[in-house]
Motif scaffolding. Sequence first.
Motif, PDB file in Angstrom:
ATOM      1  N   UNK A   1       0.851  -1.192   0.000  1.00 37.57           N
ATOM      2  CA  UNK A   1       0.000   0.000   0.000  1.00 37.57           C
ATOM      3  C   UNK A   1       0.886   1.240   0.000  1.00 37.57           C
ATOM      4  N   UNK A   2       0.561   2.178  -0.901  1.00 33.72           N
ATOM      5  CA  UNK A   2       1.286   3.447  -0.921  1.00 33.72           C
ATOM      6  C   UNK A   2       0.295   4.601  -0.937  1.00 33.72           C
ATOM      7  N   UNK A   3       0.715   5.707  -0.350  1.00 33.11           N
ATOM      8  CA  UNK A   3      -0.094   6.924  -0.308  1.00 33.11           C
ATOM      9  C   UNK A   3       0.721   8.029  -0.952  1.00 33.11           C
ATOM     10  N   UNK A   4       0.151   8.649  -1.964  1.00 27.47           N
ATOM     11  CA  UNK A   4       0.807   9.725  -2.711  1.00 27.47           C
ATOM     12  C   UNK A   4       2.188   9.301  -3.227  1.00 27.47           C
ATOM     13  N   UNK A   5       2.280   8.052  -3.694  1.00 27.72           N
ATOM     14  CA  UNK A   5       3.506   7.558  -4.302  1.00 27.72           C
ATOM     15  C   UNK A   5       4.566   7.045  -3.353  1.00 27.72           C
ATOM     16  N   UNK A   6       4.314   7.060  -2.049  1.00 26.87           N
ATOM     17  CA  UNK A   6       5.290   6.579  -1.064  1.00 26.87           C
ATOM     18  C   UNK A   6       4.693   5.419  -0.288  1.00 26.87           C
ATOM     19  N   UNK A   7       5.502   4.395  -0.031  1.00 31.13           N
ATOM     20  CA  UNK A   7       5.020   3.274   0.786  1.00 31.13           C
ATOM     21  C   UNK A   7       4.546   3.805   2.131  1.00 31.13           C
ATOM     22  N   UNK A   8       3.422   3.266   2.588  1.00 32.42           N
ATOM     23  CA  UNK A   8       2.819   3.790   3.810  1.00 32.42           C
ATOM     24  C   UNK A   8       2.624   2.685   4.832  1.00 32.42           C
ATOM     25  N   UNK A   9       2.818   3.038   6.077  1.00 32.32           N
ATOM     26  CA  UNK A   9       2.544   2.125   7.185  1.00 32.32           C
ATOM     27  C   UNK A   9       1.061   2.219   7.532  1.00 32.32           C
ATOM     28  N   UNK A  10       0.590   1.257   8.296  1.00 30.72           N
ATOM     29  CA  UNK A  10      -0.821   1.219   8.684  1.00 30.72           C
ATOM     30  C   UNK A  10      -1.214   2.438   9.508  1.00 30.72           C
ATOM     31  N   UNK A  11      -0.269   3.039  10.196  1.00 23.26           N
ATOM     32  CA  UNK A  11      -0.557   4.182  11.059  1.00 23.26           C
ATOM     33  C   UNK A  11      -0.533   5.515  10.309  1.00 23.26           C
ATOM     34  N   UNK A  12      -0.269   5.485   9.006  1.00 28.02           N
ATOM     35  CA  UNK A  12      -0.221   6.721   8.216  1.00 28.02           C
ATOM     36  C   UNK A  12      -1.577   7.430   8.294  1.00 28.02           C
ATOM     37  N   UNK A  13      -1.558   8.734   8.460  1.00 28.33           N
ATOM     38  CA  UNK A  13      -2.790   9.510   8.561  1.00 28.33           C
ATOM     39  C   UNK A  13      -3.332   9.823   7.162  1.00 28.33           C
ATOM     40  N   UNK A  14      -4.580   9.443   6.924  1.00 30.75           N
ATOM     41  CA  UNK A  14      -5.227   9.666   5.627  1.00 30.75           C
ATOM     42  C   UNK A  14      -6.049  10.940   5.698  1.00 30.75           C
ATOM     43  N   UNK A  15      -5.955  11.749   4.636  1.00 31.84           N
ATOM     44  CA  UNK A  15      -6.758  12.982   4.562  1.00 31.84           C
ATOM     45  C   UNK A  15      -7.365  13.103   3.176  1.00 31.84           C
TER      46      UNK A  15
ATOM     47  N   UNK B   1      -8.095  14.060  -0.510  1.00 36.21           N
ATOM     48  CA  UNK B   1      -7.195  14.385  -1.601  1.00 36.21           C
ATOM     49  C   UNK B   1      -6.028  13.431  -1.759  1.00 36.21           C
ATOM     50  N   UNK B   2      -5.796  12.558  -0.782  1.00 34.13           N
ATOM     51  CA  UNK B   2      -4.710  11.579  -0.876  1.00 34.13           C
ATOM     52  C   UNK B   2      -5.016  10.561  -1.974  1.00 34.13           C
ATOM     53  N   UNK B   3      -3.958  10.075  -2.622  1.00 32.53           N
ATOM     54  CA  UNK B   3      -4.075   9.024  -3.622  1.00 32.53           C
ATOM     55  C   UNK B   3      -3.490   7.746  -3.010  1.00 32.53           C
ATOM     56  N   UNK B   4      -4.322   6.712  -2.902  1.00 33.55           N
ATOM     57  CA  UNK B   4      -3.903   5.446  -2.312  1.00 33.55           C
ATOM     58  C   UNK B   4      -3.800   4.406  -3.423  1.00 33.55           C
ATOM     59  N   UNK B   5      -2.674   3.688  -3.456  1.00 32.31           N
ATOM     60  CA  UNK B   5      -2.481   2.601  -4.414  1.00 32.31           C
ATOM     61  C   UNK B   5      -2.308   1.303  -3.632  1.00 32.31           C
ATOM     62  N   UNK B   6      -3.050   0.262  -4.044  1.00 37.39           N
ATOM     63  CA  UNK B   6      -3.007  -1.023  -3.358  1.00 37.39           C
ATOM     64  C   UNK B   6      -2.688  -2.110  -4.377  1.00 37.39           C
ATOM     65  N   UNK B   7      -1.605  -2.848  -4.157  1.00 32.20           N
ATOM     66  CA  UNK B   7      -1.235  -3.993  -4.990  1.00 32.20           C
ATOM     67  C   UNK B   7      -1.496  -5.260  -4.189  1.00 32.20           C
ATOM     68  N   UNK B   8      -2.731  -5.445  -3.782  1.00 32.96           N
ATOM     69  CA  UNK B   8      -3.072  -6.499  -2.838  1.00 32.96           C
ATOM     70  C   UNK B   8      -3.766  -7.679  -3.508  1.00 32.96           C
TER      71      UNK B   8
ATOM     72  N   UNK C   1      -5.724  -7.496  -9.165  1.00 32.26           N
ATOM     73  CA  UNK C   1      -5.614  -6.275  -9.953  1.00 32.26           C
ATOM     74  C   UNK C   1      -5.284  -5.102  -9.029  1.00 32.26           C
ATOM     75  N   UNK C   2      -4.235  -4.357  -9.305  1.00 28.88           N
ATOM     76  CA  UNK C   2      -3.921  -3.187  -8.465  1.00 28.88           C
ATOM     77  C   UNK C   2      -5.055  -2.159  -8.506  1.00 28.88           C
ATOM     78  N   UNK C   3      -5.264  -1.479  -7.388  1.00 31.68           N
ATOM     79  CA  UNK C   3      -6.324  -0.476  -7.280  1.00 31.68           C
ATOM     80  C   UNK C   3      -5.693   0.864  -6.926  1.00 31.68           C
ATOM     81  N   UNK C   4      -6.145   1.912  -7.596  1.00 31.74           N
ATOM     82  CA  UNK C   4      -5.688   3.271  -7.302  1.00 31.74           C
ATOM     83  C   UNK C   4      -6.941   4.100  -7.034  1.00 31.74           C
TER      84      UNK C   4
ATOM     85  N   UNK D   1      -9.425   5.562  -9.599  1.00 30.37           N
ATOM     86  CA  UNK D   1      -8.698   6.239 -10.666  1.00 30.37           C
ATOM     87  C   UNK D   1      -8.146   5.158 -11.591  1.00 30.37           C
ATOM     88  N   UNK D   2      -8.332   5.344 -12.883  1.00 31.10           N
ATOM     89  CA  UNK D   2      -7.825   4.362 -13.856  1.00 31.10           C
ATOM     90  C   UNK D   2      -6.359   4.533 -14.111  1.00 31.10           C
TER      91      UNK D   2
END
Length: 80
Positions: free
Chosen positions: A28-42, A44-51, A54-57, A79-80
């Motif tokens: 999981x990454x937020x705004x292009x950077x790998x993120x920990x589970x404790x990362x604060x989401x606000x 406008x953030x872009x979250x990418x999941x390769x879980x 099919x990856x989801x953005x 987002x496509x």
Amino acid sequence: MRLDKYLKVVRIIKRRTVANEACDAGKVSVNGKLARASHSVKEGDIIEIDFAQKPVKLEVLTVAEHALKEDAKTMYRIID
């Protein structure tokens, strides 16, 4: 709100522990950077999941502590 909790509330990942494990595994990454589970989401953030197969953005539209199943899909935009 914490990233793992947000993913659970919007029903992208069904359980918070699974979301936590995905973050710890570097899937999981937020705004292009790998993120920990404790990362604060606000908004406008872009979250990418390769879980899954099919990856989801997605873009965070709103952040709420709780959401009904019908309202969860309005909290983000794919987002496509």
